[in-house]
Enzyme design. Structure first.
Site, PDB file in Angstrom:
ATOM      1  N   LYS A  34      -0.510 -29.842  45.190  1.00 53.01           N
ATOM      2  CA  LYS A  34       0.461 -30.784  44.623  1.00 53.01           C
ATOM      3  C   LYS A  34       1.858 -30.194  44.547  1.00 53.01           C
ATOM      4  O   LYS A  34       2.848 -30.904  44.402  1.00 53.01           O
ATOM      5  CB  LYS A  34      -0.020 -31.190  43.222  1.00 53.01           C
ATOM      6  CG  LYS A  34       0.709 -32.354  42.591  1.00 53.01           C
ATOM      7  CD  LYS A  34       0.074 -32.689  41.238  1.00 53.01           C
ATOM      8  CE  LYS A  34       0.808 -33.813  40.534  1.00 53.01           C
ATOM      9  NZ  LYS A  34       0.183 -34.133  39.227  1.00 53.01           N
ATOM     10  N   ASP A  59      -2.118 -34.665  45.714  1.00 52.71           N
ATOM     11  CA  ASP A  59      -2.804 -34.542  44.427  1.00 52.71           C
ATOM     12  C   ASP A  59      -4.297 -34.786  44.626  1.00 52.71           C
ATOM     13  O   ASP A  59      -4.689 -35.730  45.320  1.00 52.71           O
ATOM     14  CB  ASP A  59      -2.207 -35.596  43.474  1.00 52.71           C
ATOM     15  CG  ASP A  59      -2.670 -35.452  42.045  1.00 52.71           C
ATOM     16  OD1 ASP A  59      -3.708 -34.819  41.797  1.00 52.71           O
ATOM     17  OD2 ASP A  59      -1.979 -36.004  41.162  1.00 52.71           O
ATOM     18  N   ASP A 135     -14.096 -18.515  32.263  1.00 57.28           N
ATOM     19  CA  ASP A 135     -14.945 -18.087  31.145  1.00 57.28           C
ATOM     20  C   ASP A 135     -14.537 -18.729  29.830  1.00 57.28           C
ATOM     21  O   ASP A 135     -15.297 -18.700  28.856  1.00 57.28           O
ATOM     22  CB  ASP A 135     -14.947 -16.558  31.011  1.00 57.28           C
ATOM     23  CG  ASP A 135     -13.563 -15.948  30.805  1.00 57.28           C
ATOM     24  OD1 ASP A 135     -12.566 -16.703  30.770  1.00 57.28           O
ATOM     25  OD2 ASP A 135     -13.471 -14.712  30.704  1.00 57.28           O
ATOM     26  N   GLU A 136     -13.369 -19.334  29.768  1.00 59.59           N
ATOM     27  CA  GLU A 136     -12.879 -19.900  28.507  1.00 59.59           C
ATOM     28  C   GLU A 136     -13.715 -21.092  28.034  1.00 59.59           C
ATOM     29  O   GLU A 136     -13.659 -21.462  26.862  1.00 59.59           O
ATOM     30  CB  GLU A 136     -11.404 -20.281  28.634  1.00 59.59           C
ATOM     31  CG  GLU A 136     -10.524 -19.075  28.929  1.00 59.59           C
ATOM     32  CD  GLU A 136      -9.049 -19.343  28.728  1.00 59.59           C
ATOM     33  OE1 GLU A 136      -8.695 -20.126  27.828  1.00 59.59           O
ATOM     34  OE2 GLU A 136      -8.245 -18.761  29.473  1.00 59.59           O
ATOM     35  N   TYR A 160      -7.011 -26.716  27.337  1.00 54.30           N
ATOM     36  CA  TYR A 160      -7.301 -26.218  28.683  1.00 54.30           C
ATOM     37  C   TYR A 160      -8.790 -25.981  28.866  1.00 54.30           C
ATOM     38  O   TYR A 160      -9.404 -26.467  29.821  1.00 54.30           O
ATOM     39  CB  TYR A 160      -6.524 -24.925  28.955  1.00 54.30           C
ATOM     40  CG  TYR A 160      -7.077 -24.134  30.121  1.00 54.30           C
ATOM     41  CD1 TYR A 160      -7.113 -24.696  31.401  1.00 54.30           C
ATOM     42  CD2 TYR A 160      -7.565 -22.840  29.954  1.00 54.30           C
ATOM     43  CE1 TYR A 160      -7.631 -23.983  32.473  1.00 54.30           C
ATOM     44  CE2 TYR A 160      -8.083 -22.127  31.029  1.00 54.30           C
ATOM     45  CZ  TYR A 160      -8.113 -22.702  32.285  1.00 54.30           C
ATOM     46  OH  TYR A 160      -8.631 -21.995  33.347  1.00 54.30           O
ATOM     47  N   ALA A 162     -11.289 -27.124  27.184  1.00 51.77           N
ATOM     48  CA  ALA A 162     -12.046 -28.373  27.091  1.00 51.77           C
ATOM     49  C   ALA A 162     -11.967 -29.164  28.390  1.00 51.77           C
ATOM     50  O   ALA A 162     -12.956 -29.762  28.833  1.00 51.77           O
ATOM     51  CB  ALA A 162     -11.521 -29.217  25.931  1.00 51.77           C
ATOM     52  N   ASP A 290       0.731 -15.733  16.298  1.00 50.28           N
ATOM     53  CA  ASP A 290      -0.364 -16.048  17.193  1.00 50.28           C
ATOM     54  C   ASP A 290      -0.346 -17.524  17.567  1.00 50.28           C
ATOM     55  O   ASP A 290       0.173 -18.370  16.834  1.00 50.28           O
ATOM     56  CB  ASP A 290      -1.699 -15.708  16.522  1.00 50.28           C
ATOM     57  CG  ASP A 290      -2.771 -15.320  17.513  1.00 50.28           C
ATOM     58  OD1 ASP A 290      -2.542 -15.484  18.733  1.00 50.28           O
ATOM     59  OD2 ASP A 290      -3.836 -14.842  17.077  1.00 50.28           O
ATOM     60  N   ARG A 291      -0.925 -17.836  18.730  1.00 47.26           N
ATOM     61  CA  ARG A 291      -1.011 -19.225  19.134  1.00 47.26           C
ATOM     62  C   ARG A 291      -2.230 -19.876  18.478  1.00 47.26           C
ATOM     63  O   ARG A 291      -3.219 -19.186  18.156  1.00 47.26           O
ATOM     64  CB  ARG A 291      -1.103 -19.345  20.652  1.00 47.26           C
ATOM     65  CG  ARG A 291      -2.397 -18.898  21.271  1.00 47.26           C
ATOM     66  CD  ARG A 291      -2.307 -18.992  22.797  1.00 47.26           C
ATOM     67  NE  ARG A 291      -3.522 -18.548  23.451  1.00 47.26           N
ATOM     68  CZ  ARG A 291      -3.559 -18.083  24.692  1.00 47.26           C
ATOM     69  NH1 ARG A 291      -2.435 -17.990  25.393  1.00 47.26           N
ATOM     70  NH2 ARG A 291      -4.695 -17.708  25.240  1.00 47.26           N
ATOM     71  N   PRO A 292      -2.200 -21.201  18.282  1.00 44.61           N
ATOM     72  CA  PRO A 292      -3.327 -21.888  17.641  1.00 44.61           C
ATOM     73  C   PRO A 292      -4.610 -21.739  18.459  1.00 44.61           C
ATOM     74  O   PRO A 292      -4.594 -21.820  19.689  1.00 44.61           O
ATOM     75  CB  PRO A 292      -2.869 -23.355  17.605  1.00 44.61           C
ATOM     76  CG  PRO A 292      -1.383 -23.313  17.737  1.00 44.61           C
ATOM     77  CD  PRO A 292      -1.090 -22.117  18.583  1.00 44.61           C
TER      78      PRO A 292
END
Length: 356
Positions: A34, A59, A135-136, A160, A162, A290-292
């Site tokens: 894209k 896309d 792996d997330e 991301y 999810a 820190d990020r949420p």
């Protein structure tokens, strides 16, 4: 030689895979990308005169375009790298992640199913749809927890993660419902040449060279398993050729490192390769809010791909990191091309208002 339709092939991992595929004569390649902010056709400039490489801008969510490409080029496999992939951006704008990672993957699967069902029986047997994931999707590990296995329950903690978990489930469903010969790989954190400098390692290298702060979230003890991109590409090709249809294969670097350790190692390499007079790069380290939903630890158990297919990473973190820093030092023109005004604006949006 096989023909592979590669989606997202102008991005970091996709471009490295295509370069390797053409160098090693793995396959003829059709590259559909894209060309979003993290894509860069300069990554593939050396293939401009290669008659067995073709680029198409588009896309994966464009069902009609996918249909056309499948009929036009009759690929033996589809390799899906196309994804929005940065957690911080998913927190700021989750919509793009749903559209590309979920809806786009669905459209690609549906077009692939219709194409595959029309193939002759021998070609149906040979066809593969390989989906590259992360792996997330497995969530976060405590320090003493065993590493993620292919049967670890999904527990995504960011938009991301999810969106990638959802795409993985659709790939699985298309195998079990329609018989589409799918494969899924879930990899740990990649690093290496040509990575867009929003990710930790290239961001640290380039900020350090510019004498800018080196932002580290929280206490810097979030742990990731680091996988050199060339090792990842080798594993993907092996799974494509020899993986069992319908299976998932975890691909890890077997090198867990805390974020602070990674940044300190980069600083030490730069002190050696690009020293600044009377200043150590580590003095630029800055801890920020820190990020949420920041996952504490990822680790991949890749014993399945080792036992079943004989793969293991060839690069350790120290050797891979040195090669990576050397590449960025040697490719300043590439760096300047990707560090556009839009990229600088994003850095300001994401980091400037975090409390030190």
């Amino acid at each position: 030689m096989q023909t592979i339709l590669v989606t997202g092939g102008a991005g970091f991992i996709g471009a490295n895979f295509i370069l390797q595929a053409r160098k090693e004569q793995w396959a003829n390649v059709i590259n559909l990308d894209k060309l979003t902010y993290a894509s860069n056709l300069q990554n593939l400039a050396e293939l401009e005169t290669d008659p067995n490489y073709h680029f198409v801008q588009g896309d994966i969510g464009n069902f009609e375009l996918i249909n056309y490409l499948l009929e036009q080029y009759q690929p033996d496999a589809i390799l899906n790298f196309a994804a929005e992939s940065h957690v911080d951006r998913s927190i700021l704008n989750p919509h793009d992640f749903i559209q590309t990672n979920v809806v786009g993957t669905f459209q690609l699967l549906e077009a692939s199913r219709l194409y595959w069902q029309k193939l002759s029986s021998p070609k149906q047997q040979q066809f593969r749809f390989l989906h590259v994931s992360t792996d997330e999707v497995y969530g976060s590990l405590q320090p003493q927890d065993p590493a993620f296995r292919e049967d670890t329950p999904y527990a995504p903690n960011s938009p991301y993660a999810a969106s990638k978990a959802s795409s993985d489930h659709f790939v699985r469903a298309y195998y079990h419902t329609y018989g589409l010969p799918t494969l899924t790989t879930n990899c740990s954190n990649n690093y290496g040449p040509r990575q867009f400098p929003e990710k930790l390692i290239p961001l640290t290298i380039l900020n350090a060279l510019d004498q800018q702060p080196l932002p580290i979230y929280g206490d810097g003890q979030n742990i990731r398993d680091w996988l050199y991109v060339t090792d990842h590409c080798e594993a993907i090709y092996l799974v494509l050729q020899q993986g069992k249809v319908g299976e998932t294969y975890n691909i890890g670097g077997l090198d867990e490192k805390a974020n602070l350790t990674v940044v300190e190692k980069i600083c030490a390499i730069l002190d050696d390769l690009a020293p600044k007079s009377n200043v150590h790069y580590s003095s630029l380290i800055t801890f920020v809010k820190d990020r949420p939903g920041h996952d504490r630890r990822y680790a991949i158990d890749c014993s399945k791909i080792h036992q079943d297919l004989g793969w293991k990473p060839q690069e350790n973190f120290d050797s891979g990191l040195l090669k990576t820093v050397q590449w960025y030092l040697a490719n300043s023109v590439w760096v300047e091309q990707v560090r556009s005004g839009a990229y600088k604006n994003w850095l300001k949006q994401n980091y400037e208002n975090r409390n030190s």
